[in-house]
Design a protein around this motif. Structure first.
Motif, PDB file in Angstrom:
ATOM      1  N   LYS A  45      39.135  84.522 -43.762  1.00  0.00           N
ATOM      2  CA  LYS A  45      39.670  85.465 -44.720  1.00  0.00           C
ATOM      3  C   LYS A  45      38.771  86.740 -44.181  1.00  0.00           C
ATOM      4  CE  LYS A  45      41.623  83.053 -48.526  1.00  0.00           C
ATOM      5  NZ  LYS A  45      41.513  82.855 -49.932  1.00  0.00           N
ATOM      6  N   ALA A  46      37.362  86.707 -44.076  1.00  0.00           N
ATOM      7  CA  ALA A  46      36.456  87.444 -43.659  1.00  0.00           C
ATOM      8  C   ALA A  46      36.626  88.003 -42.269  1.00  0.00           C
ATOM      9  CB  ALA A  46      35.186  87.031 -43.913  1.00  0.00           C
ATOM     10  N   GLY A  47      37.624  87.436 -41.410  1.00  0.00           N
ATOM     11  CA  GLY A  47      37.857  88.041 -39.993  1.00  0.00           C
ATOM     12  C   GLY A  47      36.914  87.175 -38.851  1.00  0.00           C
ATOM     13  N   TYR A  48      36.399  86.099 -39.215  1.00  0.00           N
ATOM     14  CA  TYR A  48      35.629  85.266 -38.261  1.00  0.00           C
ATOM     15  C   TYR A  48      36.605  84.381 -37.762  1.00  0.00           C
ATOM     16  CZ  TYR A  48      31.495  87.392 -40.074  1.00  0.00           C
ATOM     17  OH  TYR A  48      30.476  88.124 -40.563  1.00  0.00           O
ATOM     18  N   VAL A  49      36.319  83.826 -36.452  1.00  0.00           N
ATOM     19  CA  VAL A  49      37.389  82.666 -35.577  1.00  0.00           C
ATOM     20  C   VAL A  49      36.328  81.513 -35.770  1.00  0.00           C
ATOM     21  CG1 VAL A  49      38.147  82.060 -33.481  1.00  0.00           C
ATOM     22  CG2 VAL A  49      38.054  84.645 -34.253  1.00  0.00           C
ATOM     23  N   ILE A  50      36.855  80.394 -35.954  1.00  0.00           N
ATOM     24  CA  ILE A  50      36.216  79.166 -36.314  1.00  0.00           C
ATOM     25  C   ILE A  50      36.575  78.431 -35.016  1.00  0.00           C
ATOM     26  CG2 ILE A  50      35.789  77.063 -37.615  1.00  0.00           C
ATOM     27  CD1 ILE A  50      35.287  79.747 -39.006  1.00  0.00           C
ATOM     28  N   LEU A  51      35.653  77.864 -34.283  1.00  0.00           N
ATOM     29  CA  LEU A  51      35.677  77.093 -33.027  1.00  0.00           C
ATOM     30  C   LEU A  51      35.084  75.777 -33.308  1.00  0.00           C
ATOM     31  CD1 LEU A  51      35.151  79.546 -30.196  1.00  0.00           C
ATOM     32  CD2 LEU A  51      37.128  78.812 -31.093  1.00  0.00           C
ATOM     33  N   SER A  52      35.569  74.696 -32.784  1.00  0.00           N
ATOM     34  CA  SER A  52      35.024  73.352 -32.823  1.00  0.00           C
ATOM     35  C   SER A  52      33.917  73.449 -31.682  1.00  0.00           C
ATOM     36  CB  SER A  52      35.751  72.112 -32.485  1.00  0.00           C
ATOM     37  OG  SER A  52      36.388  72.415 -31.353  1.00  0.00           O
ATOM     38  N   GLU A  53      33.010  72.771 -31.689  1.00  0.00           N
ATOM     39  CA  GLU A  53      31.928  72.558 -30.497  1.00  0.00           C
ATOM     40  C   GLU A  53      32.461  72.433 -29.299  1.00  0.00           C
ATOM     41  OE1 GLU A  53      27.906  70.424 -29.619  1.00  0.00           O
ATOM     42  OE2 GLU A  53      28.707  69.790 -31.465  1.00  0.00           O
ATOM     43  N   SER A  54      33.551  71.759 -28.952  1.00  0.00           N
ATOM     44  CA  SER A  54      34.251  71.329 -27.822  1.00  0.00           C
ATOM     45  C   SER A  54      35.048  72.734 -27.368  1.00  0.00           C
ATOM     46  CB  SER A  54      35.293  70.141 -27.651  1.00  0.00           C
ATOM     47  OG  SER A  54      36.177  70.399 -28.679  1.00  0.00           O
ATOM     48  N   GLU A  55      35.507  73.369 -28.190  1.00  0.00           N
ATOM     49  CA  GLU A  55      36.110  74.548 -27.820  1.00  0.00           C
ATOM     50  C   GLU A  55      35.394  75.545 -27.318  1.00  0.00           C
ATOM     51  OE1 GLU A  55      40.053  74.743 -30.600  1.00  0.00           O
ATOM     52  OE2 GLU A  55      38.173  75.216 -31.603  1.00  0.00           O
ATOM     53  N   PHE A  56      34.084  75.596 -28.025  1.00  0.00           N
ATOM     54  CA  PHE A  56      33.054  76.642 -27.851  1.00  0.00           C
ATOM     55  C   PHE A  56      32.493  76.324 -26.327  1.00  0.00           C
ATOM     56  CE2 PHE A  56      28.469  77.566 -27.645  1.00  0.00           C
ATOM     57  CZ  PHE A  56      28.490  78.895 -28.002  1.00  0.00           C
TER      58      PHE A  56
END
Length: 83
Positions: A45-56
């Motif tokens: 909601k605050a505009g951050y993108v959440i990635l898993s460790e494998s995606e990162f």
């Protein structure tokens, strides 16, 4: 200071430390009440993108490959100054 006022002063310090300590430990349990899903939702909601460790790691690998194929001028200057 006589004996009585010294005891009253010590009791006041003890009482103050007890109240502060009770408040500190009472709030400690409430700080970790947020679940992982709630934290993710709040960050999105605050505009951050959440990635898993494998995606990162996958994206990090792509960036490293692109930097090797197309080095920027600033990287080449830094490499020559390190020698």
């Amino acid at each position: 200071m006589n004996k009585r006022s010294m005891r009253a002063f010590a009791f006041g310090i003890f009482l103050t430390a007890s109240v502060i300590g009770a408040g500190y430990y009472d709030q400690g349990g409430q700080q970790n009440s947020m679940t992982v899903d709630a934290a993710k939702s709040q960050l999105e909601k605050a505009g951050y993108v959440i990635l898993s460790e494998s995606e990162f790691n996958h994206l990090k690998g792509k960036i490293n490959i692109e930097e090797k194929e197309h080095p920027s001028p600033t990287n080449s200057v830094q490499e020559t100054t390190k020698r």
